[in-house]
Design a protein around this motif. Sequence first.
Motif, mmCIF file in Angstrom:
data_model
loop_
_atom_site.group_PDB
_atom_site.id
_atom_site.type_symbol
_atom_site.label_atom_id
_atom_site.label_comp_id
_atom_site.label_asym_id
_atom_site.label_seq_id
_atom_site.Cartn_x
_atom_site.Cartn_y
_atom_site.Cartn_z
ATOM 1 N N UNK A 107 0.843 -1.206 0.000
ATOM 2 C CA UNK A 107 0.000 0.000 0.000
ATOM 3 C C UNK A 107 0.872 1.247 0.000
ATOM 4 N N UNK A 108 1.804 1.287 0.945
ATOM 5 C CA UNK A 108 2.623 2.493 1.084
ATOM 6 C C UNK A 108 3.541 2.681 -0.116
ATOM 7 N N UNK A 109 3.887 1.581 -0.761
ATOM 8 C CA UNK A 109 4.768 1.678 -1.929
ATOM 9 C C UNK A 109 3.973 2.048 -3.181
ATOM 10 N N UNK A 110 2.676 2.184 -3.054
ATOM 11 C CA UNK A 110 1.889 2.606 -4.210
ATOM 12 C C UNK A 110 1.543 1.463 -5.149
ATOM 13 N N UNK A 111 1.657 0.250 -4.666
ATOM 14 C CA UNK A 111 1.380 -0.891 -5.558
ATOM 15 C C UNK A 111 -0.084 -1.329 -5.539
ATOM 16 N N UNK A 112 -0.856 -0.746 -4.660
ATOM 17 C CA UNK A 112 -2.250 -1.168 -4.549
ATOM 18 C C UNK A 112 -3.170 -0.016 -4.985
ATOM 19 N N UNK A 113 -4.132 -0.336 -5.802
ATOM 20 C CA UNK A 113 -5.153 0.647 -6.167
ATOM 21 C C UNK A 113 -6.410 0.357 -5.348
ATOM 22 N N UNK A 114 -7.363 1.261 -5.437
ATOM 23 C CA UNK A 114 -8.642 1.025 -4.782
ATOM 24 C C UNK A 114 -9.221 -0.294 -5.287
#
Lengths: 430, 430, 430, 430
Positions: C391-398
């Motif tokens: 999540x924090x690394x930006x690998x997860x979208x909504x």
Amino acid sequence: MKKSQSFFTQDKPASFRYYKPDRKVLGKKMADHLRFAVCYWHSFVWPGLDPFGGDTFQRPWHAAGGDGMKQAEHKADIAFELFRLTQAPYFTFHDRDIAPEGATLRESNRNVRKIGEVFEKKMRKSGMKLLWGTANLFSHRRYMSGAATNPDPEVFAYAAAQVKNVLEMTHELKGENYVLWGGREGYETLLNTDVGRELDQLGKFLNLVVEHKHKIGFKGLILIEPKPAEPTKHQYDYDVATVYGFLRRYGLEKEVKVNIEQNHALLAGHTFEHEIALAYALGIFGSIDMNRGDEQSGWDTDQFPNNLPQMALAMYHIIKGGGFTSGGLNFDAKVRRQSIDPDDLVIAHAEAMDLCARALLIAEKMIDDGKLGQAVDARYAGWKGKMGRDILAGKMSLAKLAAHVEKTDLEPQPRSGGQERLEGLVNRYI
Amino acid sequence: MKKSQSFFTQDKPASFRYYKPDRKVLGKKMADHLRFAVCYWHSFVWPGLDPFGGDTFQRPWHAAGGDGMKQAEHKADIAFELFRLTQAPYFTFHDRDIAPEGATLRESNRNVRKIGEVFEKKMRKSGMKLLWGTANLFSHRRYMSGAATNPDPEVFAYAAAQVKNVLEMTHELKGENYVLWGGREGYETLLNTDVGRELDQLGKFLNLVVEHKHKIGFKGLILIEPKPAEPTKHQYDYDVATVYGFLRRYGLEKEVKVNIEQNHALLAGHTFEHEIALAYALGIFGSIDMNRGDEQSGWDTDQFPNNLPQMALAMYHIIKGGGFTSGGLNFDAKVRRQSIDPDDLVIAHAEAMDLCARALLIAEKMIDDGKLGQAVDARYAGWKGKMGRDILAGKMSLAKLAAHVEKTDLEPQPRSGGQERLEGLVNRYI
Amino acid sequence: MKKSQSFFTQDKPASFRYYKPDRKVLGKKMADHLRFAVCYWHSFVWPGLDPFGGDTFQRPWHAAGGDGMKQAEHKADIAFELFRLTQAPYFTFHDRDIAPEGATLRESNRNVRKIGEVFEKKMRKSGMKLLWGTANLFSHRRYMSGAATNPDPEVFAYAAAQVKNVLEMTHELKGENYVLWGGREGYETLLNTDVGRELDQLGKFLNLVVEHKHKIGFKGLILIEPKPAEPTKHQYDYDVATVYGFLRRYGLEKEVKVNIEQNHALLAGHTFEHEIALAYALGIFGSIDMNRGDEQSGWDTDQFPNNLPQMALAMYHIIKGGGFTSGGLNFDAKVRRQSIDPDDLVIAHAEAMDLCARALLIAEKMIDDGKLGQAVDARYAGWKGKMGRDILAGKMSLAKLAAHVEKTDLEPQPRSGGQERLEGLVNRYI
Amino acid sequence: MKKSQSFFTQDKPASFRYYKPDRKVLGKKMADHLRFAVCYWHSFVWPGLDPFGGDTFQRPWHAAGGDGMKQAEHKADIAFELFRLTQAPYFTFHDRDIAPEGATLRESNRNVRKIGEVFEKKMRKSGMKLLWGTANLFSHRRYMSGAATNPDPEVFAYAAAQVKNVLEMTHELKGENYVLWGGREGYETLLNTDVGRELDQLGKFLNLVVEHKHKIGFKGLILIEPKPAEPTKHQYDYDVATVYGFLRRYGLEKEVKVNIEQNHALLAGHTFEHEIALAYALGIFGSIDMNRGDEQSGWDTDQFPNNLPQMALAMYHIIKGGGFTSGGLNFDAKVRRQSIDPDDLVIAHAEAMDLCARALLIAEKMIDDGKLGQAVDARYAGWKGKMGRDILAGKMSLAKLAAHVEKTDLEPQPRSGGQERLEGLVNRYI
Ligand SMILES: [Co+2]
Ligand SMILES: [Co+2]
Ligand SMILES: [Co+2]
Ligand SMILES: [Co+2]
Ligand SMILES: [Co+2]
Ligand SMILES: [Co+2]
Ligand SMILES: [Co+2]
Ligand SMILES: [Co+2]
């Protein structure tokens, strides 16, 4: 009783660093100074609700669809287990805390008295005592516009009947006081309110309670718990000074005293020690709800006390005022909504009790050392001189005083109040 | 009188849209309802100082190195010129507002009386009247720890002498009331304070004032002005309810009434109309300081009133309570520190007077229409029934009420408080 | 130097129970952790005035009619004598604190620089250091409507000239920071104010200060001191979060940091430790004004700190955040108006220093023990797992997160926040 | 639809004195200026609970033991009936307001979407529009320690999945905005909280929402609703200035705007018009929650607006700022707990709408007359001169400004801020 034993992880009573019930402090046992009480309302009734969220605690006795009286007994089991674990000698309750409301008041009262019988057995067995009982005259919608101050006299009657039941039960359980908190005795808007009339209703109600107390031979104190607001926009029992005026107005100043709560003092714009000192000065100090408000929150947070210097000053004023008679120190405090472990209840009480004991020991040092009291006495020493005595004895008129000033061209010289010195002194006792 | 004429730009009295002194409102002249007073303290004494900055106004009578009495006369000229421009019929003052402090109290009093003579002439000529006088018992360092509540009885004596002078002068100037504001009657820290003793001192002081009033035949009201704090951390005259209790304690509830200030109400956690309605209910309403606090500021901003709906409700409660007797509507308000033009003084008063008149006209509509009062009466109608009357007449005990509830299985049905409906109704009058 | 020696009763430096400058705490000398500073403004400039009363202190250098520069030198003598008695290694000042205003800014600046020379000698001799200097842009009437945010650009220019002088002098005196407090940078009423325009003016002003700092090679921090209100109704530097947004808006977030005051935090609705923790989180922590507000007073009381548990938490957050770099602990505190003895100044500082040292020792225990930090780390441990890192690394979208929830019918289980346990833990360190 | 028709007494839409949807105001229809919305949460979900009392409203769709989805449909019927009676063109909702929570999020979302289909039909038929949708990320115990800022990343995921569903549904219902209120995004105690980490989590969450908005082609605004506290002790979206700094920190200042509530402004220490004016100045004004806080209560009372002068100033700042684009005026307000008649809902909305229309007409007068705006422009006129322009254009350094001051011996002359004059002017429009 298995249920209760498995509710908390720990089985052994809490241990303390400072609280030793039998330790002598200023000639009295610590337990007799502190007279700790656990309150039913916050610890066993409140489910973790707040205005924006639901039950977080999920206590088994709150499960939907359960048998109300069985759940009430379960709750009582857990309550007495908590009392055992904390070793607080007293507890306090509202009628609706301990038993479910029935279809009629008769049924509700019966439910309450049945749990009263459960209590009696448990009290006999455990040695627990009742600091005070009280009637919940604020949660049900019938009380939405007040109990004694309701625009409908039938609600007054209903409230009277409810108080009669709890007052008598408190007496039977050897409760040492009876409390009234007027959470709905106030108004939401002046537009629909006749303040004078409502005050008269409230004065009448309280007089009936006092009358009944004497009739049944109850020897405990009748206590009003001041609070300025919340849930109601304005409450008539705003603070100690307001309650004093109310008692004088209705001839009750010798019959009724106050139960002072820290958080309520704060909401009214006062420190806890102010309310305590004032109540002693006015002769109406009764008991305290020891808790803490959050200085940044504008509502009643009812947290467990945790600021040692503030608690020490409160304790100092209580001891200085003569200590409790039938009153005590009720933890009108709830664990935070996120403190969902049953053990949080034990921890919160035990930490608070230990901190109160520590505060008492600090107050003892303040008293024993005497410097604080001496500083106050020295400051007013002038009033022991002739003119001071004459003034207070009523021997001086405005004219005489003016003649004295003019004759001597008096110019009084101010002296330092020494506040920082005294604050430093206090911190030496912490 | 040239000086004063050139101080303000305008020479013609302010004109009004709503305020017509002779206009009949509810059977009385507008001027007799409103009894406007301009206060010396804020308009001619305060130089625009605040805790972080100095004089912004630079009034000529504040110039350093001037002759104090000449400056005082100059100030009086300007004051009476403002009175003329605003057409307010009353004014109010502290002794120190009007004349410089001398080397001794005798000299100070002489200064005050000399300006009193100036006043007398000006009053005779202009028809101005004195709403009330008061003694400044808070600015000088001798009063830093209180006047009547000072730990030094010599300060008590000094204050008594000062009050005697102003009370007598108020009487001579046909002042209609005498006010006491206890700005230093309180404490900065409980650590050096004996609250009970200080209350006794204050009770004694007030009794002496009342005794002297009768002795000299002064017929006006003695008024206490409640305020919870500022300058002092805690003040004994916290609010109307607190003052009521104090008066009862010292046997003064028939002798002393209250002068209620909007900003002080706010600082004590109340609305202005609450304090007014409560004072009427307790029988101690006297007079008002019409001003406004800033809801975002935690101190006494003493601004000119400007919220019409709030003012209309205050006026409604005053009219409903019976209006003023000897009291009046004193603008205890100061133009903002940045309002440095002399004309700002005229504008501020004229706008405020006009808005008060408008508020009065709204209150008239409320009274005439009657719907607000009827809604309140209807809400309590149940109390006119048998049980309601019996309760208030003392014919019902807790036991009788409980029997009634149980016999009928009473379940009172709540009725809507209709708050939004009433708020909408009020806005129809605005 | 005779005058100063006789001003205070005591001649020997204060003694301490806890404060030992050379004592090692967490690998650093106590003095280097605490970096105490005495402030000129409160101790030598404020005469005991409040909004309702005059000078109570009657310091000799405030005597009317004196020679301003001589009085300034006298004041400097006493100031350095207080520094010696308290043993605080730093001091702080406004330009107007130290020297009288002249007929023109050139003369005012000259006066300031002359006292700067006096300071230099005294500093060399005594070893005293300057924590920060600042310009008084709020007391004079020219600043009544703001300095940088004034509707008149000439006032902006005047303020710029004044800051230039103090910034350069601070640099020459080896001051370690430069502070700006925007007491008049705000508004009394929105009715006459263009907020957007005033913010732009303030952003421009601050950029000029930063530019000049670099030009002259000043290496210290430029610090803004947040305050929500008072004297002004609303101040633009409301609190740490507001200042952060302002700095971002004007490209200053790497150039300017904050000087956080306890009383100002309180007035803005925050705890002191909140403002400290937030400033560290946002990367703008600079320095502190250690003092205390009265929780019952709605204005800036600037009292000496005295609540040990609260001070310990503030100290804990400072140490945890990395401690001071060029910042320090300035006692922006004044003895109460009734504390008129010169010795009260020594006592207040010495008691406060000792209590700060005690708070530091408590913070040391908290750090050394580690349990508080561990509890926080453990609470967020889940974020070290794969999903947390993703999540924090930006690998997860909504969409991805929703798919995960639905696939697993995820139902997160809440865990106790353990607040009472942690509060109990904190009290073990007190 | 029988149920709904019998719920309210009245069947005919409310009539208005001021609100005429088609009336032209400043070149636009009144309805297009005001864009009124009724909110589901307060009017159909809140049962009259408060921290000390239970359900007073007893709405049929809250009856225990009912079929959740049937009750949800019943509620929708009544809601649309209220919309019809009030004639407000918009509504707003949280997912949990409209449909019951299921055993899993999939089921909960399905429930929500089913009611979404009900809405779609009703909207088509009635012409009602959706101002905004939002997800309830605060009531369930899983969110007790935050949603995006939860110490457990699974809660972050759960919240993300919930927002995705409501955002998409809002898009499908042609909702014009999407709102996030972070009631649990904050902390109860710093002792268990890592502020920096939580802010990063929140920044990440909001970025995901913005990313998803673009992915699905939603053109409405994403709005944050600032609130300082309650239920949480401290909330990260404290006020407009704080949200602005947050948006800058996480690169969102062009993507996200604010939904400003009057009561939240008040709780944060601001006026409503301050927050509105500031949001326009910072370029992040989006929408408003029109309601009112009680100045004497320290919590969110969410009352219907009723102070006309205050509302007029808010409206003036909105119109002056350019009015709403996709935002609107949502009545985030609840009838008082004692207003138990269904008709109270109609009355409250209709009175509020009429008063807003009246406030708009006052704002129109202010704009048309132009004197208020001219007074502000005139005050800053100096900034149009050469020096003012040079300063703002970056052509002046501290050194140049200082040289100018010294060369001219500049002494700026303060001018009256004219506050009382402007306040009087405002009252002429009321
Ligand atoms: Co309580
Ligand atoms: Co409470
Ligand atoms: Co007043
Ligand atoms: Co005032
Ligand atoms: Co400071
Ligand atoms: Co301060
Ligand atoms: Co809202
Ligand atoms: Co709200």
